[in-house]
Design an enzyme around this catalytic site. Structure first.
Site, mmCIF file in Angstrom:
data_model
loop_
_atom_site.group_PDB
_atom_site.id
_atom_site.type_symbol
_atom_site.label_atom_id
_atom_site.label_comp_id
_atom_site.label_asym_id
_atom_site.label_seq_id
_atom_site.Cartn_x
_atom_site.Cartn_y
_atom_site.Cartn_z
ATOM 1 N N ASP A 50 1.025 -1.249 0.020
ATOM 2 C CA ASP A 50 -0.015 -0.017 -0.054
ATOM 3 C C ASP A 50 0.849 1.352 0.048
ATOM 4 O O ASP A 50 0.536 2.239 0.625
ATOM 5 C CB ASP A 50 -0.803 -0.151 1.356
ATOM 6 C CG ASP A 50 -1.986 -1.151 1.260
ATOM 7 O OD1 ASP A 50 -1.827 -1.747 0.080
ATOM 8 O OD2 ASP A 50 -2.803 -1.110 2.281
ATOM 9 N N CYS B 125 -2.133 -2.877 7.784
ATOM 10 C CA CYS B 125 -1.974 -3.870 6.587
ATOM 11 C C CYS B 125 -0.633 -4.701 6.647
ATOM 12 O O CYS B 125 -0.534 -5.672 6.337
ATOM 13 C CB CYS B 125 -2.134 -2.784 5.599
ATOM 14 S SG CYS B 125 -3.839 -2.455 5.256
ATOM 15 N N LYS C 89 -6.721 -5.205 -2.932
ATOM 16 C CA LYS C 89 -7.602 -5.545 -1.597
ATOM 17 C C LYS C 89 -8.306 -4.739 -1.358
ATOM 18 O O LYS C 89 -8.258 -3.520 -1.791
ATOM 19 C CB LYS C 89 -6.483 -6.068 -0.727
ATOM 20 C CG LYS C 89 -5.620 -4.818 -0.360
ATOM 21 C CD LYS C 89 -4.631 -5.391 0.617
ATOM 22 C CE LYS C 89 -3.627 -4.394 1.198
ATOM 23 N NZ LYS C 89 -4.548 -3.456 2.352
#
Length: 204
Positions: free
Chosen positions: A8, A151, A106
């Site tokens: 990310d 995450c 995701k």
């Protein structure tokens, strides 16, 4: 085989983004530096529809960072972030993406959040990352990206359960909450996760 997993690395998680991680942009030059030390580089993107269930503004009477229960799972209500096809959801423009061989998205389902790079939060749907890495012969995953306590952490937990050895590059992650991340580091070390510095990595 060793793989580098970039989690990310997106503008919405950087300073001035919609869900900024403190000093999140400090990891960018370090991630760019270490990529050449790996045969395989893979990335994830948070990739939400605008009506995603985790966004506070999709819940009447709720505010950002409230915690509610949805289908038996605890859910933090986040600021709207990483909406599909918006600039905040793109890979960061200062990230060197030339070596990235695959990108796994995701959080694409409206009805459930997905912190981990491997599964949604209920472990109902796989992203396909496990099979991809195992087909490549990957045994060790090096982790960097954002946020370290969300995450990155949940990706490590799933990676351990899938049988991978996990190594965190210390300076190439940043947490949203330092206190939470400190406790997670203690837990992860007990599970066999290694934490190394950039200098140690590039000098091996």
């Amino acid at each position: 085989m060793q793989a580098l997993l970039l989690i990310d690395v997106q503008p919405d998680f950087m300073p001035n983004g919609n869900l900024p991680v403190p000093d999140g942009d400090s990891i960018l030059p370090l991630i760019n530096l270490v990529q050449s030390h790996f045969d395989l580089v893979v990335a994830t993107q948070d990739w939400h529809p605008k009506n995603h269930i985790s966004f506070a503004n999709n819940h009447s009477g709720k505010k950002e960072f409230d915690i509610i229960t949805i289908d038996g799972l605890s859910q933090t209500l986040w600021p709207t972030h990483c909406v599909q096809n918006t600039p905040g959801a793109a890979l960061h423009p200062k990230l060197n993406d030339q070596a990235i061989e695959a990108i796994f998205r995701k959080g694409t389902s409206v009805e459930i959040d997905s912190y981990s790079a491997f599964y949604d939060n209920a472990h109902l749907k796989s992203t396909g990352l496990t099979g991809y890495l195992k087909d490549k012969g990957v045994r060790e995953i090096y982790f960097c990206g954002l946020a370290a306590d969300i995450c990155v952490y949940f990706s490590i937990i799933d990676a351990l359960n899938e049988g991978f050895k996990c190594i965190v590059i210390n300076e190439a992650v940043q947490p949203l909450d330092n206190d939470v991340y400190h406790q997670q580091q203690i837990e992860l070390r007990k599970k066999g996760v290694l934490f190394i510095g950039v200098k140690e990595l590039i000098n091996t």
